[in-house]
Structures are given as C-alpha cells and as structure tokens.
Design an enzyme around this catalytic site. Sequence first.
Site, mmCIF file in Angstrom:
data_model
loop_
_atom_site.group_PDB
_atom_site.id
_atom_site.type_symbol
_atom_site.label_atom_id
_atom_site.label_comp_id
_atom_site.label_asym_id
_atom_site.label_seq_id
_atom_site.Cartn_x
_atom_site.Cartn_y
_atom_site.Cartn_z
ATOM 1 N N SER A 249 -17.698 21.033 -21.459
ATOM 2 C CA SER A 249 -16.251 20.914 -21.644
ATOM 3 C C SER A 249 -15.581 20.535 -20.327
ATOM 4 C CB SER A 249 -15.675 22.227 -22.148
ATOM 5 O OG SER A 249 -15.697 23.162 -21.084
ATOM 6 N N LYS A 250 -14.470 19.854 -20.487
ATOM 7 C CA LYS A 250 -13.706 19.438 -19.325
ATOM 8 C C LYS A 250 -13.353 20.681 -18.494
ATOM 9 C CE LYS A 250 -9.797 16.377 -18.772
ATOM 10 N NZ LYS A 250 -10.133 15.474 -17.717
ATOM 11 N N ARG A 251 -13.057 21.755 -19.230
ATOM 12 C CA ARG A 251 -12.660 22.973 -18.542
ATOM 13 C C ARG A 251 -13.785 23.471 -17.630
ATOM 14 N NH1 ARG A 251 -10.934 28.133 -18.185
ATOM 15 N NH2 ARG A 251 -12.812 29.038 -18.950
ATOM 16 N N LEU B 163 -16.283 21.776 -16.534
ATOM 17 C CA LEU B 163 -16.558 20.805 -15.478
ATOM 18 C C LEU B 163 -15.492 20.839 -14.398
ATOM 19 C CD1 LEU B 163 -17.820 17.548 -17.158
ATOM 20 C CD2 LEU B 163 -18.950 18.866 -15.396
ATOM 21 N N GLU B 164 -14.277 21.149 -14.842
ATOM 22 C CA GLU B 164 -13.193 21.087 -13.871
ATOM 23 C C GLU B 164 -12.884 22.428 -13.225
ATOM 24 O OE1 GLU B 164 -9.941 19.062 -15.697
ATOM 25 O OE2 GLU B 164 -10.943 17.121 -15.479
#
Length: 484
Positions: free
Chosen positions: A254-256, A258-259
């Site tokens: 998820s972008k979350r 990864l970020e």
Amino acid sequence: MNRPVRVRIAPSPTGYLHLGTVRTALFNYLFAKQHDGQFVVRIEDTDRGRSLPIYEQDILEGLKDINLAWDEGPDIGGPHGPYRQSERGEIYERYTKKLLDEKKAYWCFCSKEDLDAERKAMLAQGLFPKYSGRCRSLPREDAEKKRAAGEKAVLRLYVSDGRTVSFSDLIRGEVSVKSGSIGDFVIAKSEKELLYNLAVVIDDYEMEISHVIRGEDHISNTPRQILIHEALGIEPPVYAHLPLILSPDKSKLSKRALETSFREYLSQGYLPQALVNFLVLLGWHPDDEQEIFSLDEMIQEFSLKRVSKSGAVFSLDKLEWFNAHYIKHLPFKELLEVLWDFIPPVWKEQKERVEKILAIERTRLKTLSEFEKLASFFFVPEEYDTELLVWQKMNLEEVKEKLTAVLGLLANVSVFDIETLEAALMPYAQEQGRGEVLWPLRVALSGRKKSPSPFEIMSVLGKEETIKRITRACEKIDAYETAT
Ligand code: GLU
C-alpha cells in the site's frame, strides 16, 4: 565494462524518506563497497512545485541514521557537483543546445487540446496513441522566434519508428521495447528545465555513474533513457532493476506502507541494524539460510546475481523478529544508550534501576518504544482487580495466607538479589504449589497478568517497596472481603 564502479541514489524530495529508497540506497552502497567504488547521493528536485527542503533533510538524515555513508552528495559536495538538479541548469543547457543543434530534438508548440484531439483520433483508428510529430518540421529559427514572442513550448526527442530498443539488465536479463510505442517524448520545458528522463541521463553521465541500481518502477523509463543516450552519443550505464516490494498477500504494497517515513520506524524503536538486515533480504537471497548479517557480512556476501526478479514480500512481523533479535544481542551498554531516548525524563534519574529493568525485559522487547509500557509498573504501582490475585481454584483467604507467609519469609532477607530471593521463597512455593504462591506474589508486585518473575521484580524494587506492595495486596483483600 571495466569502468570504476560509481553508483548513486537519486531520491526526489517530494516526500519523506521511505523504506523503498532505503533499500535501493543499501543495495547501491553494498555494491559500491564490494567493488571499491563510490556511492553518490543526488537530489532529483526537477519537480520544483513538489520538492521541499524538509524532505531533502529528512532523506539525508535518515540515511545518516543508518550509517550508509556516501562519498559525494549535496551536503558534502564532491568533484561532480552540484548534487541538486535544481542547481545544474548551466550543465543542462549545454546538452539541450547540442540536441537542438544536431536536430535530435525540437520545440513543440502543440496545446493540450491539440494533443488530446490527436490522441482521440489515433485511438479511434485503432492506433497506439502517441505524438504525431506535427512540430518536427518547424524550422528551428521559426521555433525560436515563437518562443521569443512568449509562446509556450516543450522540447521533444526525435524517436524513429520501427526500432527495437534493448538493454541488458543485471537482474531481469534482456529487455526490449519497440520504439513505435514510445513516440517523440517530451524531455524538457526549457533549455535549463529538464524533465526526469533527460536530467537523469545527463547527471548519470556527468557523474560517471557506472551502474544504475534502482526500483523496478523505473524500468519503463529505461528505454527512453537509452534513446536519449543514443541521441547524445554517449554510453549508457549498466542497469539493474530491483524487484517491487509487495505486501504479505503479494499485492502491491500500500501507498501508506510505502510512504511511511523511514524515520518513523526509528522513532518507534526499530534499531538501524535490524532495519538494514531486514531490508537487505527484501529481494536478495544469500547462498544459504543465514538471516542475520552485520553490515560487513553483507558487504562480503551481497551479490546482484542473487537478487530475484519476483517481488519482495514486506512483513512487519519479520521486521519485528529482526528487531527483537538485535535488541537481545546488542552489547548491553549500547542498548542502554539507544534506549535512553525512549524513556520518560524522570526515569533517567534512576539509571541503575533502568539498567536492571532493561536486563530483565530485553528478551521481551520487540521495539524500544515498548519499554516504557513494559517497565512503568516498576516506577509506579498499578491498580488491579483484587480477583486477579487469585490463582485457579484458590480463594482470597488462601491468597492472603500465602502472601502473609511470604512477608514473613522476606523479613529475614537482607540482600534482594534473584538468587537469595529464590533460596528464601522457593522451598515454601514448592511445598504449597508454585502457582499458589508465585502467581499472587507476581500480581501483588506488578498488578499485571504478564510480567517478569516475582524474583526479578523484587530484585528491582528492593525490600521496602516489595513489602509495601505485598502488604497493599493483603489490604485490598481485606477491603474486598468487607465490601462483599
Ligand atoms: N528520482 C527517482 C525516484 O526518486 C529515482 C530515479 C532513478 O533512480 O533513476 O524514484
């Protein structure tokens, strides 16, 4: 290729440092170290609107926190600087002029509406949508006049159709793409303001980068970059594209996740050693089953040949496992030092107590930030339900009897270390039943269902506090019995 090894990471400061960039940095760093090469950090801030200094700072600080030292970079300079794209306009201008002079690139004035209409028309004819090349034939002088008059233009690279663009990737093998699917793509907004693909090619060339090791999300850019190399008449670096990082169910992470800022992991109490060890195995597989690697061992063992093509699965459980391992095995003094940032200021006045607790609790810790919760009852007694004192089928009367007996036995103990305490209490616990004696004692001391053994707790609390807490448990029983 026998060039000296020079590798780089080129993070864009459009967000905080995240795990993916740290893994890329680590693989580049290891590769450089193995080949007596150099590791460069370059900040790709061509996207001026989204690039922020705080992100650049976070990226550099995060990489420093885990000791991946670079040889050249925006903070330390070096012979190939500047190391921020926003400061490299003069260099870029030489290249855009060369491309224009040699008719490898041209100015395009098509508006967004023109391009959209063109795209629709191509799709309607069942063609692959790409730029038609309408502005190709505009003479350079005319184009410059239009620009001088303030008309907006972008620079496009000539890409001839019917070609196959290939490169040999150290991880993925031969990769080929038909140029027909690319078309004349945009490479700059002006002579000095480049888009990513052109800037990256010029920077890598100028910085004498021998190997580009980066995430697979960039693999679709590589054919474009090869075409730019050709247009400039320069040799491309060797490419190695690292597998994507996937979530445990193999879907895209998820972008979350990864970020999540990398430094957030540090502030949650993950040790740099654990993070690095965890990351090196995200894509790389050693020859054997070894999982624990020091940085030196990684430098010895790491090989791009053993980096897999398939996605690398990110598992927080695995990260916790590594962290618990490093917490258990770090030299005690070092662990104490790193723990210091994770404890309340008032505890710091009782260093000896913190040391004792850490020695007891370290095997239970998955992250350093858990320490405060695990250890708080040592500093301040906690409230608990009186019934928690009861072991299995006992009643409170019996519990009180055991605790009173323990108080009697403790009266004669003056040295509160684990061994002495065990010698004083264990015979009684064996005789009465371990659970019957040790459970109520542990609850009386900790107020918790789960805690270290009563002997460990008493060795930290000392005699006075121990007696106080057991007495308090007896009083709670009295109060409970009167109330019911
Ligand atoms: N700036 C790119 C990024 O942050 C890296 C590009 C590259 O490594 O070529 O993902």
